[in-house]
Design a protein around this motif. Structure first.
Motif, PDB file in Angstrom:
ATOM      1  N   PRO A  44      -7.851   7.675   0.354  1.00  0.00           N
ATOM      2  CA  PRO A  44      -6.747   7.787  -0.618  1.00  0.00           C
ATOM      3  C   PRO A  44      -6.599   6.522  -1.457  1.00  0.00           C
ATOM      4  O   PRO A  44      -6.630   5.404  -0.905  1.00  0.00           O
ATOM      5  CB  PRO A  44      -5.516   8.016   0.266  1.00  0.00           C
ATOM      6  N   ASP A  50      -0.292   5.261  -0.292  1.00  0.00           N
ATOM      7  CA  ASP A  50      -1.423   6.173  -0.429  1.00  0.00           C
ATOM      8  C   ASP A  50      -1.102   7.337  -1.365  1.00  0.00           C
ATOM      9  O   ASP A  50       0.018   7.868  -1.363  1.00  0.00           O
ATOM     10  CB  ASP A  50      -1.818   6.739   0.940  1.00  0.00           C
ATOM     11  N   ASN A  60      -4.825   3.534  -3.514  1.00  0.00           N
ATOM     12  CA  ASN A  60      -3.605   2.768  -3.269  1.00  0.00           C
ATOM     13  C   ASN A  60      -2.818   2.658  -4.569  1.00  0.00           C
ATOM     14  O   ASN A  60      -3.252   2.014  -5.525  1.00  0.00           O
ATOM     15  CB  ASN A  60      -3.957   1.378  -2.730  1.00  0.00           C
ATOM     16  N   ARG A 120       0.843  -1.204   0.000  1.00  0.00           N
ATOM     17  CA  ARG A 120       0.000   0.000   0.000  1.00  0.00           C
ATOM     18  C   ARG A 120       0.880   1.256   0.000  1.00  0.00           C
ATOM     19  O   ARG A 120       1.773   1.399   0.839  1.00  0.00           O
ATOM     20  CB  ARG A 120      -0.940   0.027   1.194  1.00  0.00           C
ATOM     21  N   ASN A 141      -5.613  13.073   2.284  1.00  0.00           N
ATOM     22  CA  ASN A 141      -4.438  13.316   3.130  1.00  0.00           C
ATOM     23  C   ASN A 141      -4.755  14.418   4.139  1.00  0.00           C
ATOM     24  O   ASN A 141      -4.931  15.586   3.769  1.00  0.00           O
ATOM     25  CB  ASN A 141      -3.237  13.708   2.274  1.00  0.00           C
TER      26      ASN A 141
END
Length: 490
Positions: A454, A430, A456, A428, A436
Motif C-alpha cells: 500500500p 496506508d 503511504n 504513515r 489491503n
C-alpha cells in the motif's frame, strides 16, 4: 313343759329384739351427739375449704388473665415488629424505586445531554438541508440524469462518439466540504464505452506510483468487414478515404488528440449533448439548467421550481476491465495536467464500499455525519478530506458496525482523530484500496492493487521533517477544536 319352753323362747326372742332396738337407738343418739359435738369444728373446716377453693379459683383466673395479657402483649409486640419491618421494607422499596427512577432520570438526562451535545456539534455547522433531505434530492436528481443519459445514448447510437452508460454517484475528495455549502452537490461518473469500430486500450502508468496519475486511453480502430450491414457503417481500416468521406468521422478525428482520447474535447462534447437532451425533457419547462465553466468535467447548476439550487458535476471514465477501478477525467494535484491524461480513480470502489457498509448497518449514508464534522473541523488546516476519509474507511473495517450508531458518534469521532494522530506520529497512512487484506469481497480490484504494497499517503511528511512537525502541531490544534466543539458547540 313343751309349751313352757316355747313360751320362754318367744320371750327371749322378744327381749333380744328389744335389746337390739335399744342398742340401735342408743348408737344413733350417740352419733347425733357426736355430730352435734363436732359440728362447729366442721363448719370452720368447711368455711376454710370454701375460702381456700375460692382463693384457688381466683388465683387460677388471675394467672390465666395475666398469661393472656402477656400473650397479647407479645402478639402486640410481634405485630408491632412486623409492622415496623413491613414499614422498613416499604421504605426500602420506595427508596430503591426512587433510586431506580433517579438512575433512569440520570440516564435519560445523560442521553439528553449527549443528544444535546451532538446537536450542539452540528449547530456550529451552517446547513440549510439535513443529510437525509439532501440525499432524497440527490436521488431525484440522479433519476433525472438517468433520463438525460438515456436520451444522449439514443442520440449517439448511429454516430462514432463514445456511448455513455448510466451515471454512478461517487464521492469526491471534497465531499465533506461541499456538505457544508447551501447548494446540494452531486458528483456523478459516466462511464464511456468505445463506439462501433473502435477499441479503448488503457495505458496504465503505474510503474512509479499507484494509483497511476498519468494513465492514458489509446483509441484504436478495428476491422468491421463483414459486419458493415449490421453495424450500418463502413470499415475505417479497409475502406478508401474517398468512400469514407460520405461517412461521419471516426472518434480519432473528433475527440482525440493524436491517438489518445482528449479529456477537454470530451467534456465540451458531452456538455453540448446535455444541453440538447435537456430540451427534450418536460422538466425543462419548470426548471433551469445552467452550464458552468469546467475544463475536465461537465459542471451544471440546476434550479428547480421551488428555487433550490443543485450543483451537479459529471466526470467521465473508462472502466478498467471488469473491476471497480476507472480511468477518469478528474484532476490531480499536479500543476500541469495534459488533456490526454486520465488518472486512475478509486471513486467507484469507494462509493461501493460505503454502500456495502451502510447495507450492513441498515442505515444509508450514516458515514456522511462523520465526513460532515471532519470537514467542519478541518477548515484552515492542511489535512485533506481524503486523508480523513481514508482513516474512516480503515476504522470501519476494524470497529464493529453496530458501534457506529448515533449514540456512539462522539466516541467514533475521537477514534478517528486518535487514529490520525497515531498515523502522523508514525508518518504513515496506508492507501485503503491497495494492498489491503481486509478489503470486502464485494469490491473488485485489479490484481496489481491486491498484491502491491500500500502506498503511504504521508510519505511527504517522512521526507520533510518541518512539514511533519507542522502537521503534529495542527493535529493538536485539531483535537482542541474538536474538544471546544463538544463543550461549546462552536
Amino acid at each position: 313343759m313343751q309349751q313352757r319352753a316355747e313360751f320362754l323362747r318367744e320371750k327371749m326372742t322378744e327381749l333380744l329384739q328389744e335389746v337390739e332396738q335399744r342398742e340401735r337407738y342408743h348408737s344413733w343418739m350417740d352419733m347425733q351427739a357426736l355430730l352435734f359435738a363436732v359440728l362447729p369444728f366442721w363448719k370452720i373446716v368447711t368455711v376454710l375449704c370454701v375460702f381456700g377453693l375460692l382463693f384457688w379459683f381466683i388465683w387460677k383466673i388471675e394467672r390465666k388473665f395475666w398469661a393472656d395479657q402477656d400473650n397479647s402483649e407479645e402478639e402486640c409486640s410481634c405485630s408491632d415488629e412486623e409492622q415496623e419491618q413491613e414499614l422498613e421494607q416499604e421504605q426500602d422499596e420506595e427508596e430503591k424505586q426512587k433510586e431506580d427512577e433517579k438512575t433512569e432520570e440520570d440516564q435519560q438526562e445523560q442521553e439528553k445531554d449527549e443528544d444535546k451535545q451532538q446537536e450542539d456539534i452540528f449547530s456550529g455547522v451552517d446547513m440549510v438541508l439535513s443529510i437525509q433531505s439532501r440525499q432524497e434530492n440527490c436521488e431525484e436528481i440522479l433519476l433525472l440524469f438517468n433520463d438525460l443519459i438515456s436520451i444522449i445514448e439514443y442520440f449517439v447510437a448511429d454516430t462514432f462518439f463514445p456511448v455513455p452508460a448510466p451515471p454512478i454517484e461517487i464521492d469526491s475528495a471534497n465531499e465533506g466540504r461541499r456538505l457544508l455549502e447551501e447548494e446540494i452537490f452531486l458528483c456523478l461518473l459516466v462511464s464511456l464505452n468505445a463506439p462501433r469500430g473502435h477499441i479503448f486500450h488503457l495505458e496504465l502508468h503505474t510503474a512509479q506510483e499507484m494509483p497511476g496519475k498519468k494513465s492514458q486511453i489509446r483509441v484504436e480502430l478495428k476491422c468491421t468487414c463483414g459486419f458493415e450491414r449490421n453495424l450500418k457503417m463502413l470499415c475505417f481500416i479497409h475502406t478508401s478515404k474517398n468512400r469514407l468521406k460520405n461517412q461521419q468521422p471516426s472518434l480519432l478525428e473528433s475527440l482525440c488528440t493524436g491517438f489518445y482520447l482528449d479529456v477537454e474535447k470530451t467534456a465540451y462534447w458531452f456538455t453540448v449533448m446535455i444541453k440538447t437532451a435537456w430540451n427534450c425533457l418536460p422538466q425543462s419547462a419548470i426548471c433551469r439548467l445552467k452550464v458552468m465553466q469546467s475544463r475536465r468535467s461537465c459542471k451544471l447548476q440546476l434550479i428547480d421550481i421551488s428555487g433550490i439550487t443543485s450543483i451537479i458535476e459529471i466526470k467521465f471514465g473508462v472502466q478498467q476491465g471488469n473491476t471497480d477501478i476507472f480511468l477518469s477525467s478528474e484532476e490531480t494535484e499536479a500543476a500541469y495536467m495534459p488533456s490526454t491524461t486520465w488518472p486512475q480513480t478509486c471513486a467507484v470502489a469507494e462509493a461501493k464500499f460505503f454502500k456495502h457498509i451502510a447495507a450492513r448497518a441498515e442505515e444509508d449514508n450514516f458515514y456522511l455525519r462523520y465526513m460532515q464534522l471532519c470537514a467542519y473541523i478541518l477548515r484552515g488546516y492542511n489535512f485533506s478530506i481524503y486523508e480523513l476519509k481514508t482513516v474512516l474507511m480503515h476504522l470501519l473495517t476494524k470497529i464493529p458496525i453496530e458501534s457506529w450508531s448515533w449514540k456512539y458518534f462522539v466516541l467514533r469521532m475521537d477514534d478517528i482523530l486518535r487514529y490520525l494522530h497515531c498515523c502522523l506520529e508514525e508518518k504513515r497512512l496506508d492507501h485503503f484500496f491497495i494492498g489491503n487484506e481486509e478489503m470486502p469481497a464485494e469490491i473488485i480490484l485489479p490484481r496489481e492493487f491486491r498484491v502491491s504494497r500500500p502506498p503511504n499517503l504521508f510519505q511527504h511528511l517522512a521526507q520533510h521533517p518541518d512539514r511533519h512537525e507542522q502537521a503534529l502541531y495542527e493535529m493538536e490544534m485539531l483535537q482542541n477544536r474538536f474538544t471546544t466543539l463538544l463543550t461549546t458547540g462552536k
